[in-house]
Enzyme design. Structure first.
Site, PDB file in Angstrom:
ATOM      1  N   ASP A 116      50.137 -47.650 -14.897  1.00 28.96           N
ATOM      2  CA  ASP A 116      50.372 -48.775 -15.799  1.00 28.96           C
ATOM      3  C   ASP A 116      49.926 -48.447 -17.207  1.00 28.96           C
ATOM      4  O   ASP A 116      50.612 -48.769 -18.180  1.00 28.96           O
ATOM      5  CB  ASP A 116      49.684 -50.045 -15.276  1.00 28.96           C
ATOM      6  CG  ASP A 116      48.199 -49.836 -15.010  1.00 28.96           C
ATOM      7  OD1 ASP A 116      47.800 -48.690 -14.733  1.00 28.96           O
ATOM      8  OD2 ASP A 116      47.440 -50.814 -15.073  1.00 28.96           O
ATOM      9  N   ASP A 119      44.524 -44.678 -20.968  1.00 28.78           N
ATOM     10  CA  ASP A 119      43.571 -45.095 -22.000  1.00 28.78           C
ATOM     11  C   ASP A 119      42.793 -43.849 -22.455  1.00 28.78           C
ATOM     12  O   ASP A 119      43.256 -43.091 -23.298  1.00 28.78           O
ATOM     13  CB  ASP A 119      42.683 -46.179 -21.384  1.00 28.78           C
ATOM     14  CG  ASP A 119      41.753 -46.845 -22.367  1.00 28.78           C
ATOM     15  OD1 ASP A 119      41.546 -46.314 -23.462  1.00 28.78           O
ATOM     16  OD2 ASP A 119      41.205 -47.916 -22.041  1.00 28.78           O
TER      17      ASP A 119
END
Ligand code: PRP
Length: 197
Positions: A116, A119
């Protein structure tokens, strides 16, 4: 505005009020259009008869993976791996834990990791090392969201949905303390609320 109101009303079931949703970053329609384009790119790149082994990284990728595979036309098989990399809140612990491994071997098979969000890149970096050691015939990655300014380790991604700034986002599988994963859009929580006690 209606969606924001529903989130706030639903969230009061717990003893702690939910963090405020600031803005909707991508609507459900914008996400679906981008997911379809990513599926077309993956289809175009995967021209062998071997089914593509899609590995969804739980929990966050489950909504994206479900939409992506249904938009793809290439033959595929599906598996999930469960990774935990964050504390229960807005900040990363920096630790990676493999909570559930793949169900099947991937040696000699083309593999697509579906994430998803990337980071710091630590989760993907770890996954690449773990899966590459199992000698797949190819290893590619699709992520819906990427925060390039947050990258701490090398974590190449082949298919990126949206590059975003360093803002805390929820919805479409992404959570804050397990809330908001069900939202059909991606929204920003600003500022990030502290994790519940
Ligand atoms: C999120 C997300 C990625 C990872 C990315 O997972 O789903 O797997 O963090 O962060 P990184 O690039 O800094 O490693 P999380 O641990 O929050 O669990 P979840 O998928 O269950 O939400």
């Amino acid at each position: 505005m209606l969606a924001i109101s529903i989130v706030i009303v639903c969230g009061v079931a717990d003893d702690m009020p939910p963090p405020a949703i600031d803005t909707i970053l991508y609507t459900a329609e914008e996400i679906q259009a981008r997911v379809r384009a990513m599926a077309r790119a993956i289809d175009a790149d995967h021209q062998t008869d071997d089914p593509l082994h899609v590995v969804g990284v739980l929990k966050g990728s489950f909504v994206f993976a479900a939409d992506l595979i249904r938009a793809m036309r290439t033959p595929l098989t599906l598996d999930f791996i469960v990774i935990a990399s964050y504390l229960d809140g807005a900040t990363s612990s920096g630790e990676i834990q493999l909570l559930k491994d793949l169900d099947s071997a991937i040696e000699g098979r083309p593999v697509l990791i579906v994430e998803d969000i990337v980071d710091t890149g630590r989760t993907l970096h770890y996954l690449h090392a773990v899966l590459r050691a199992r000698a797949p015939s190819s290893l590619k990655t699709a992520c819906l969201l990427s925060k390039p300014t947050r990258r701490a380790v090398d974590a190449p991604v082949d298919y990126v949905g949206f590059e975003i700034d360093d803002r805390f986002v929820v919805g479409y599988g992404l959570d804050h303390a397990e809330r908001f994963r069900h939202l059909p859009h991606i929204a920003v929580i600003e500022p990030p609320a502290p994790p519940p006690r």
